[in-house]
Design an enzyme around this catalytic site. Sequence first.
Site, PDB file in Angstrom:
ATOM      1  N   ASP A  46      69.870 -41.423 -72.098  1.00  0.00           N
ATOM      2  CA  ASP A  46      68.583 -41.884 -71.558  1.00  0.00           C
ATOM      3  C   ASP A  46      67.576 -40.734 -71.491  1.00  0.00           C
ATOM      4  O   ASP A  46      66.417 -40.872 -71.885  1.00  0.00           O
ATOM      5  CB  ASP A  46      68.772 -42.484 -70.159  1.00  0.00           C
ATOM      6  CG  ASP A  46      69.813 -43.580 -70.144  1.00  0.00           C
ATOM      7  OD1 ASP A  46      70.174 -44.068 -71.231  1.00  0.00           O
ATOM      8  OD2 ASP A  46      70.270 -43.945 -69.048  1.00  0.00           O
ATOM      9  N   GLY A  91      67.373 -51.524 -66.666  1.00  0.00           N
ATOM     10  CA  GLY A  91      68.123 -50.937 -67.775  1.00  0.00           C
ATOM     11  C   GLY A  91      67.232 -50.298 -68.827  1.00  0.00           C
ATOM     12  O   GLY A  91      67.648 -50.103 -69.970  1.00  0.00           O
TER      13      GLY A  91
END
Length: 392
Positions: free
Chosen positions: A181, A131
């Site tokens: 991200d 993650g």
Amino acid sequence: MDNLRAHVTQQFQQTFQSEPDFIIRAPGRVNLLGEHVDYNDGFVLPAAIDRAVWIACSRASALHSTLLAVDLAERVSFSSETIPTKTDLEAKPLPHWAKYPAGVAWALNEAGYETPSINAVFTSDVPRGSGLSSSAAVEMGFVSAWQAAAGVQRDAGAMTRAQLGQRAENQYVGVNCGIMDQFASACGKRDHALYLDCRSLEWQTIPLPEGIVIVIADTAVPRSLSDSAYNERRSACEEAARLLGAKSLRDVRLEDFHRNKDRLPELIARRAQHVVEEIQRTEQSVFLLRQGNVKAFGRLMNECHDSLRDLYEVSCPELNMMVNIARELNGCYGARLTGAGFGGCTVNLVARTEAESFARALAYRYARETNKEPKVYICRADDGAEWCKIQP
Ligand code: GLA
């Protein structure tokens, strides 16, 4: 880290019998607040971290690019003409890691950018499957590699690089992620968090208060089932917005949500409540961070975790355990799961003076409770993807 830079340089020399032209660094990321809101046009507050993908590369004289993943001892070659199509990918012509560079080469070509043939070797110390966006780091690393080789100026277009990475992920790799991200990996700034409006793509950097550090704790539970559950959450949000007559949940004010939530099926209402409240939390958190009010900021992080656990249901027993232990330790202002959930890491905001003992106690108690071996990193927010030309 300088040793990774030295490592890729040496591997490049060994593999291609020459010096690389460019060295590229592209970091992973951690998210402080604004979880599962990027695909709802909300606000996010991530930071790039001091763990990164490192690439050594040169323009190649061959017609194809050759890429070597040092950590896996695997190598692939393709040219703009022979990048496997999305349909080819089903027959698995590429190892999993290679889909990311192939995807960005595809996205660069689709957007009309040149992808000259390159020779490249890469390594990474971003933990995989935890993650922390190890794949976004690979994407931003290779967009940078092709742009460096094509002579693009490094200082222009960090957000464009992020968008190319997201396009590769959505349309080539087939993961329906938001922009957060890739954005964090592309646009990071040392010792700063990044505040992004995922609708307008306007963003600002927010200095992190001096007395605190970010501590990341990996539960050692690999993120499982995350793709299908992620897509289910996305659909629930879209359905909620549709039933509430809004373009996206970003457009639903908290009062309106509470007034109208009976129109939603119970499960969809819970998912939407997380998103609407989380968008508000993230907006508030930025004021608190600017004021240096880390206590109140930490409380919002705690609320975020509880909401991800109870309303959005993307936590797991080990993440909850890691968070509960952290909250009992000295110096911890806030603790929550970070990223998509279902395993992976927690992020903790900790007083700098307590960081070492916090990290030790957290690892020790978590291991005792779960019989798993966690990894705890004291992190520094870092700059986004960058490259430098090696002078001959
Ligand atoms: C993953 C996705 C991001 C974001 C987070 C949840 O990391 O790639 O786009 O949706 O989950 O906040």
